[in-house]
Design a protein around this motif. Structure first.
Motif, PDB file in Angstrom:
ATOM      1  N   ALA A  13      34.363  14.135  90.344  1.00  0.00           N
ATOM      2  CA  ALA A  13      34.305  15.462  89.772  1.00  0.00           C
ATOM      3  C   ALA A  13      34.729  15.496  88.335  1.00  0.00           C
ATOM      4  CB  ALA A  13      35.195  16.399  90.574  1.00  0.00           C
ATOM      5  N   THR A  17      33.377  18.254  85.276  1.00  0.00           N
ATOM      6  CA  THR A  17      34.176  19.283  84.636  1.00  0.00           C
ATOM      7  C   THR A  17      34.784  18.697  83.381  1.00  0.00           C
ATOM      8  OG1 THR A  17      36.177  18.703  85.826  1.00  0.00           O
ATOM      9  CG2 THR A  17      34.747  20.355  86.840  1.00  0.00           C
ATOM     10  N   TYR A  43      34.510  27.140  96.868  1.00  0.00           N
ATOM     11  CA  TYR A  43      34.854  25.891  96.190  1.00  0.00           C
ATOM     12  C   TYR A  43      34.081  24.730  96.797  1.00  0.00           C
ATOM     13  CZ  TYR A  43      38.959  28.404  94.414  1.00  0.00           C
ATOM     14  OH  TYR A  43      39.794  29.304  93.807  1.00  0.00           O
ATOM     15  N   VAL A 152      38.223  25.284  80.796  1.00  0.00           N
ATOM     16  CA  VAL A 152      37.661  24.418  81.830  1.00  0.00           C
ATOM     17  C   VAL A 152      36.177  24.722  81.927  1.00  0.00           C
ATOM     18  CG1 VAL A 152      37.719  23.744  84.259  1.00  0.00           C
ATOM     19  CG2 VAL A 152      39.836  24.410  83.098  1.00  0.00           C
ATOM     20  N   PHE A 154      32.324  23.782  83.496  1.00  0.00           N
ATOM     21  CA  PHE A 154      31.589  23.155  84.576  1.00  0.00           C
ATOM     22  C   PHE A 154      30.163  22.887  84.117  1.00  0.00           C
ATOM     23  CE2 PHE A 154      34.963  25.556  86.636  1.00  0.00           C
ATOM     24  CZ  PHE A 154      35.476  24.613  87.513  1.00  0.00           C
ATOM     25  N   LYS A 197      40.016  25.146  89.378  1.00  0.00           N
ATOM     26  CA  LYS A 197      39.948  23.714  89.649  1.00  0.00           C
ATOM     27  C   LYS A 197      41.318  23.254  90.117  1.00  0.00           C
ATOM     28  CE  LYS A 197      39.004  19.229  87.429  1.00  0.00           C
ATOM     29  NZ  LYS A 197      38.676  18.545  86.154  1.00  0.00           N
ATOM     30  N   ARG A 198      41.281  22.288  91.070  1.00  0.00           N
ATOM     31  CA  ARG A 198      42.537  21.732  91.558  1.00  0.00           C
ATOM     32  C   ARG A 198      42.317  20.264  91.915  1.00  0.00           C
ATOM     33  NH1 ARG A 198      46.101  22.783  96.728  1.00  0.00           N
ATOM     34  NH2 ARG A 198      44.083  23.090  97.733  1.00  0.00           N
ATOM     35  N   VAL A 213      39.258  16.701  94.717  1.00  0.00           N
ATOM     36  CA  VAL A 213      39.045  17.671  93.649  1.00  0.00           C
ATOM     37  C   VAL A 213      38.364  18.893  94.248  1.00  0.00           C
ATOM     38  CG1 VAL A 213      37.954  18.131  91.423  1.00  0.00           C
ATOM     39  CG2 VAL A 213      38.831  15.850  91.925  1.00  0.00           C
ATOM     40  N   GLU A 214      38.866  20.028  93.888  1.00  0.00           N
ATOM     41  CA  GLU A 214      38.332  21.308  94.362  1.00  0.00           C
ATOM     42  C   GLU A 214      37.855  22.082  93.134  1.00  0.00           C
ATOM     43  OE1 GLU A 214      39.961  24.878  97.338  1.00  0.00           O
ATOM     44  OE2 GLU A 214      41.351  23.505  96.359  1.00  0.00           O
ATOM     45  N   MET A 215      36.594  22.501  93.123  1.00  0.00           N
ATOM     46  CA  MET A 215      36.031  23.184  91.962  1.00  0.00           C
ATOM     47  C   MET A 215      35.368  24.496  92.392  1.00  0.00           C
ATOM     48  SD  MET A 215      34.323  20.074  89.761  1.00  0.00           S
ATOM     49  CE  MET A 215      33.067  19.797  91.019  1.00  0.00           C
TER      50      MET A 215
END
Length: 225
Positions: A13, A17, A43, A152, A154, A197-198, A213-215
């Motif tokens: 990811a 990003t 997400y 951030v 995408f 995002k995380r 990764v969480e988007m």
């Protein structure tokens, strides 16, 4: 212990990003989270070790009650025709209280923020988490720091200005067992009232277990359809 980490796994990811900390931005004043029942966030969850997209998860705020957010979660695993559903409970700062398996005494900061948000803000949290069948209890210590405010972007979506929050968490099982640690970086965007995002890295006895990764792929306010 792995269950507590609740890393449903989630793609290479980092190439999809981009954070842009170089252009100075003036952070807004964020002293409240303006959400309402019916708001929802979807997400994409990616396993950042294999680069595979594992699932898409939609979080729908169903109720605000007793100082907490009730959130219905629908998970659609990639390659499966079946969806999974559950109910999570968060405090009003998006700190996780209950994920259907583990119940926490206070909100876990790996999903939340501390208000009012400002660069340099640092806070420490100590709490316990417990589960049933089998009964188990863990003690958790975390340190969180707001390290920046940046854009951030995408590749296939919009850009967001977000506070970057880094959290280190140590999890010890009461009665003995391996030590689990989480390193979590999340970008909280006031425009969507949640993180966009995380990145979650899990280690057991300092050996890498998983990195996800969480988007954010979609954000909807109530009645916006």
């Amino acid at each position: 212990m792995a269950a507590f980490c609740f890393l449903a796994a989630a793609g290479r990811a980092e190439s999809e990003t981009e954070t842009k900390p170089d252009a100075p931005k003036t952070p807004p004043i964020v002293d409240s989270i303006s959400v309402r029942p019916g708001d929802r966030w979807t997400y994409r969850w990616i396993d950042d070790i294999t680069g595979e997209t594992k699932s898409y998860q939609t979080y729908t705020l169903t109720e605000i009650k007793d100082g907490a957010f009730s959130v219905a979660i629908t998970t659609n695993p990639v390659g499966s025709g079946q969806s999974l559903s559950g109910l999570y409970v968060y405090d009003e700062n998006w700190g996780l209280l209950d994920d259907g398996v583990w119940t926490r005494k206070v909100g876990d900061p790996i999903t939340g923020v501390r208000l009012p948000l400002k660069i340099g803000l640092k806070w420490e949290t100590h709490f316990t988490a417990s589960r049933k069948n089998p009964d188990r209890e863990s003690t958790i210590d975390t340190t969180s720091v707001v390290t920046g405010y940046e854009e951030v972007s995408f590749r296939f979506g919009p850009s967001y200005d977000a506070f970057k929050i880094e959290t280190n968490e140590s999890i010890a099982t009461v009665g003995g067992g391996p030590i689990a640690t989480l390193q979590v970086v999340l970008w909280y965007a006031p425009a969507v009232n949640r993180y966009v995002k995380r990145v979650i890295e899990s280690r057991i006895n300092d050996r890498l277990q998983s990195r996800a990764v969480e988007m954010l792929t979609e954000y909807r306010r109530r009645h916006e359809d």
